[in-house]
Scaffold this motif. Structure first.
Motif, PDB file in Angstrom:
ATOM      1  N   ASP A 131       0.829  -1.212   0.000  1.00  7.34           N
ATOM      2  CA  ASP A 131       0.000   0.000   0.000  1.00  7.34           C
ATOM      3  C   ASP A 131       0.860   1.257   0.000  1.00  7.34           C
ATOM      4  N   SER A 132       0.218   2.418  -0.123  1.00  2.77           N
ATOM      5  CA  SER A 132       0.912   3.696  -0.305  1.00  2.77           C
ATOM      6  C   SER A 132       1.772   4.064   0.903  1.00  2.77           C
ATOM      7  N   ALA A 133       1.351   3.694   2.112  1.00  2.00           N
ATOM      8  CA  ALA A 133       2.138   4.027   3.305  1.00  2.00           C
ATOM      9  C   ALA A 133       3.488   3.319   3.273  1.00  2.00           C
ATOM     10  N   VAL A 134       3.488   2.071   2.856  1.00  2.00           N
ATOM     11  CA  VAL A 134       4.737   1.313   2.768  1.00  2.00           C
ATOM     12  C   VAL A 134       5.637   1.901   1.680  1.00  2.00           C
ATOM     13  N   VAL A 135       5.029   2.241   0.534  1.00  2.00           N
ATOM     14  CA  VAL A 135       5.812   2.823  -0.562  1.00  2.00           C
ATOM     15  C   VAL A 135       6.442   4.149  -0.120  1.00  2.00           C
ATOM     16  N   ALA A 136       5.676   4.967   0.644  1.00  4.76           N
ATOM     17  CA  ALA A 136       6.208   6.244   1.142  1.00  4.76           C
ATOM     18  C   ALA A 136       7.379   5.999   2.085  1.00  4.76           C
ATOM     19  N   ALA A 137       7.217   4.983   2.962  1.00  5.56           N
ATOM     20  CA  ALA A 137       8.293   4.674   3.900  1.00  5.56           C
ATOM     21  C   ALA A 137       9.537   4.193   3.167  1.00  5.56           C
ATOM     22  N   LEU A 138       9.332   3.376   2.137  1.00  5.52           N
ATOM     23  CA  LEU A 138      10.472   2.892   1.359  1.00  5.52           C
ATOM     24  C   LEU A 138      11.153   4.044   0.603  1.00  5.52           C
ATOM     25  N   GLY A 139      10.361   4.974   0.097  1.00  6.49           N
ATOM     26  CA  GLY A 139      10.939   6.130  -0.574  1.00  6.49           C
ATOM     27  C   GLY A 139      11.800   6.959   0.365  1.00  6.49           C
ATOM     28  N   GLU A 140      11.322   7.089   1.618  1.00  8.01           N
ATOM     29  CA  GLU A 140      12.114   7.818   2.604  1.00  8.01           C
ATOM     30  C   GLU A 140      13.444   7.115   2.873  1.00  8.01           C
ATOM     31  N   LEU A 141      13.405   5.798   2.958  1.00  6.72           N
ATOM     32  CA  LEU A 141      14.640   5.056   3.191  1.00  6.72           C
ATOM     33  C   LEU A 141      15.575   5.149   1.973  1.00  6.72           C
ATOM     34  N   ALA A 142      14.999   5.169   0.770  1.00  7.00           N
ATOM     35  CA  ALA A 142      15.828   5.306  -0.431  1.00  7.00           C
ATOM     36  C   ALA A 142      16.537   6.666  -0.421  1.00  7.00           C
ATOM     37  N   PHE A 143      15.774   7.704  -0.050  1.00  4.69           N
ATOM     38  CA  PHE A 143      16.375   9.033   0.042  1.00  4.69           C
ATOM     39  C   PHE A 143      17.491   9.036   1.081  1.00  4.69           C
ATOM     40  N   ARG A 144      17.214   8.403   2.212  1.00  4.58           N
ATOM     41  CA  ARG A 144      18.214   8.361   3.277  1.00  4.58           C
ATOM     42  C   ARG A 144      19.488   7.659   2.802  1.00  4.58           C
ATOM     43  N   THR A 145      19.335   6.588   2.062  1.00  4.82           N
ATOM     44  CA  THR A 145      20.493   5.821   1.590  1.00  4.82           C
ATOM     45  C   THR A 145      21.356   6.644   0.631  1.00  4.82           C
ATOM     46  N   VAL A 146      20.694   7.244  -0.371  1.00  7.98           N
ATOM     47  CA  VAL A 146      21.448   8.051  -1.337  1.00  7.98           C
ATOM     48  C   VAL A 146      22.143   9.215  -0.639  1.00  7.98           C
ATOM     49  N   HIS A 147      21.442   9.840   0.314  1.00 15.38           N
ATOM     50  CA  HIS A 147      22.013  10.987   1.027  1.00 15.38           C
ATOM     51  C   HIS A 147      23.241  10.552   1.836  1.00 15.38           C
ATOM     52  N   GLU A 148      23.147   9.419   2.493  1.00 11.94           N
ATOM     53  CA  GLU A 148      24.268   8.920   3.305  1.00 11.94           C
ATOM     54  C   GLU A 148      25.510   8.668   2.463  1.00 11.94           C
ATOM     55  N   VAL A 149      25.339   7.915   1.385  1.00 11.57           N
ATOM     56  CA  VAL A 149      26.519   7.557   0.597  1.00 11.57           C
ATOM     57  C   VAL A 149      27.088   8.786  -0.124  1.00 11.57           C
ATOM     58  N   ALA A 150      26.214   9.728  -0.520  1.00  9.14           N
ATOM     59  CA  ALA A 150      26.700  10.949  -1.170  1.00  9.14           C
ATOM     60  C   ALA A 150      27.515  11.791  -0.190  1.00  9.14           C
ATOM     61  N   GLU A 151      27.026  11.905   1.045  1.00  9.45           N
ATOM     62  CA  GLU A 151      27.766  12.649   2.069  1.00  9.45           C
ATOM     63  C   GLU A 151      29.103  11.987   2.371  1.00  9.45           C
ATOM     64  N   ALA A 152      29.089  10.654   2.441  1.00 14.21           N
ATOM     65  CA  ALA A 152      30.333   9.935   2.722  1.00 14.21           C
ATOM     66  C   ALA A 152      31.342  10.139   1.602  1.00 14.21           C
ATOM     67  N   ALA A 153      30.884  10.074   0.347  1.00 12.12           N
ATOM     68  CA  ALA A 153      31.788  10.273  -0.791  1.00 12.12           C
ATOM     69  C   ALA A 153      32.346  11.689  -0.795  1.00 12.12           C
ATOM     70  N   ALA A 154      31.494  12.678  -0.518  1.00 13.60           N
ATOM     71  CA  ALA A 154      31.943  14.077  -0.506  1.00 13.60           C
ATOM     72  C   ALA A 154      32.971  14.306   0.601  1.00 13.60           C
ATOM     73  N   ALA A 155      32.745  13.678   1.768  1.00 13.81           N
ATOM     74  CA  ALA A 155      33.695  13.842   2.871  1.00 13.81           C
ATOM     75  C   ALA A 155      35.045  13.221   2.522  1.00 13.81           C
ATOM     76  N   GLY A 156      35.025  12.033   1.902  1.00 17.14           N
ATOM     77  CA  GLY A 156      36.282  11.395   1.499  1.00 17.14           C
ATOM     78  C   GLY A 156      37.009  12.205   0.444  1.00 17.14           C
TER      79      GLY A 156
END
Length: 409
Positions: A131-156
């Protein structure tokens, strides 16, 4: 490395919305998804469109798998930090800087890969009927993942750039010390250090000696970018300028503007292995500027003042010359001495032309003749001896320069 907190969907809601078996289902499909994400990145980001074999391909594959693994781990445990995987991207960012590449390609790969992974995830969500609530939660986690790895790459990337800049500065300082040191300069040693310092070896150089100035002055930045080797901590601060006569980068008004008004002396242009000689004369010229014998302000080029530099290259000897050759003037009053010395120098430089001397001194020709008769009485036949005339010109010229500056030897 702290992971950013997802926006919009609390972690508790993520944990309650996402079916517990979804993480394992996605983990089972991870390799297949990684294949598609990798292919999309290679298709859209030219820097990653390389032959299928090799280290570069292996790094790309590892980065995709690590990012997808981090996303699945967040589904399994939304409170997890994923430090180990973030460290992988930190190293990826650092590697881009070490290889001399920009961060744009890696960031583009993250955007493209993240979007492709989300498309594939959306397909899975449809298959499972989430359902839409699960998809929204997964989208939030996808955003979190991309943001984390992008920040880590920029810091390195930033950390590697900082280290690279510091190391580059150290290597260039070593190169400058070699070129301006007292010992012999080996062309082979220069080539080796220049290669490590990423500095193109020029045929000729000139050394600039700078007057003391504010500690945090930034005038060296554009000059370093143009290829100068700079040591602002030495006394006096100094710069080695490549090919000063063959490029407009270090000439005229642009160079003066880069120094922001700081007085400077540019040594003669010399072969690279003789840079220490250029420094010697630039430093001497800077000292004469401080005393007012050369212009106190602006940029003074030694090439324009060679006779003055030669004249003051051994000042104790110059003082002895002046004391001997100008001794006859010591027998007259101070005021008379100044007038006679001025007239004598003008007469010697004008080829004994009385009208020209009068014009130069703004006096009547009869006044010049009167003074010359006095000089004939003081110096006698020595005034017509070529060797003595040269000594008189040197001594009187030095005295004139010192009188202008107000310097007393």
């Amino acid at each position: 490395m702290a992971a950013p907190t997802p926006h919009g969907v609390p972690e508790g809601l993520v944990a309650s919305c996402v079916p517990p078996d979804l993480a394992q289902l996605l983990r089972d499909r991870l390799e297949a998804v990684a294949d598609e994400v990798e292919e999309e990145v290679r298709r859209q980001v030219p820097e990653y469109a390389r032959p299928a074999d090799g280290t570069y391909r292996a790094h790309l594959r590892a980065g995709v798998v690590q990012a997808l693994t981090l996303f699945v781990d967040h589904i399994a445990d939304p409170r997890g930090r994923g430090d180990a995987i973030a460290a992988t991207y930190y190293e990826l960012g650092r590697g881009e800087a070490v290889e001399g590449r920009g961060l744009d390609a890696l960031q583009s790969a993250l955007r493209v890969g993240g979007l492709q992974a989300w498309r594939l995830l959306g397909r899975t969500a449809e298959e499972l009927g989430l359902d839409s609530a699960v998809v929204a939660a997964l989208g939030e986690l996808a955003f979190r993942t991309v943001h984390e790895v992008a920040e880590a790459a920029a810091a390195g990337y930033a950390e590697a750039q900082l280290r690279s800049t510091d190391e580059l500065e150290r290597r260039r300082r070593r190169l400058l010390d070699l070129l301006l040191g007292d010992g012999p300069v080996s062309p082979e040693a220069v080539q080796d250090l220049a290669h490590g310092a990423r500095w193109s070896v020029p045929r000729q150089v000139a050394v600039v000696a700078l007057a003391a100035g504010p500690e945090h002055h930034q005038e060296d930045r554009p000059l370093v970018a143009a290829g100068a080797l700079v040591d602002m901590e030495s006394r006096p601060p100094r710069m080695l300028v490549p090919d000063p006569d063959g490029s407009g980068r270090f000439g005229g008004r642009a160079f003066a503007l880069a120094l922001r008004g700081r007085p400077a002396a540019i040594g003669p242009t010399v072969p690279l292995t003789e840079a220490a000689r250029s420094l010697h004369w630039a430093t001497r010229a800077l000292g004469l500027m401080g005393r007012g014998i050369l212009p106190r302000q602006g940029v003074v080029r030694c090439a324009d003042h060679l006779s003055t530099l030669l004249l003051h290259s051994d000042e104790p000897l110059l003082d002895r010359l002046a004391a001997r050759v100008l001794a006859p003037l010591d027998t007259v009053s101070e005021g008379q001495r100044a007038r006679l010395a001025e007239t004598l120098l003008a007469w010697l430089l004008s080829g004994s032309n009385v009208p020209e001397v009068a014009t130069r001194l703004h006096v009547h020709p009869q006044t010049v003749r009167y003074r010359l008769r006095q000089l004939e009485k003081l110096f006698g036949d020595a005034l017509h001896d070529p060797g003595t005339r040269l000594d008189l010109i040197l001594a009187l010229r030095a005295e004139e320069l010192r009188d202008r500056s107000g310097f007393t030897p």
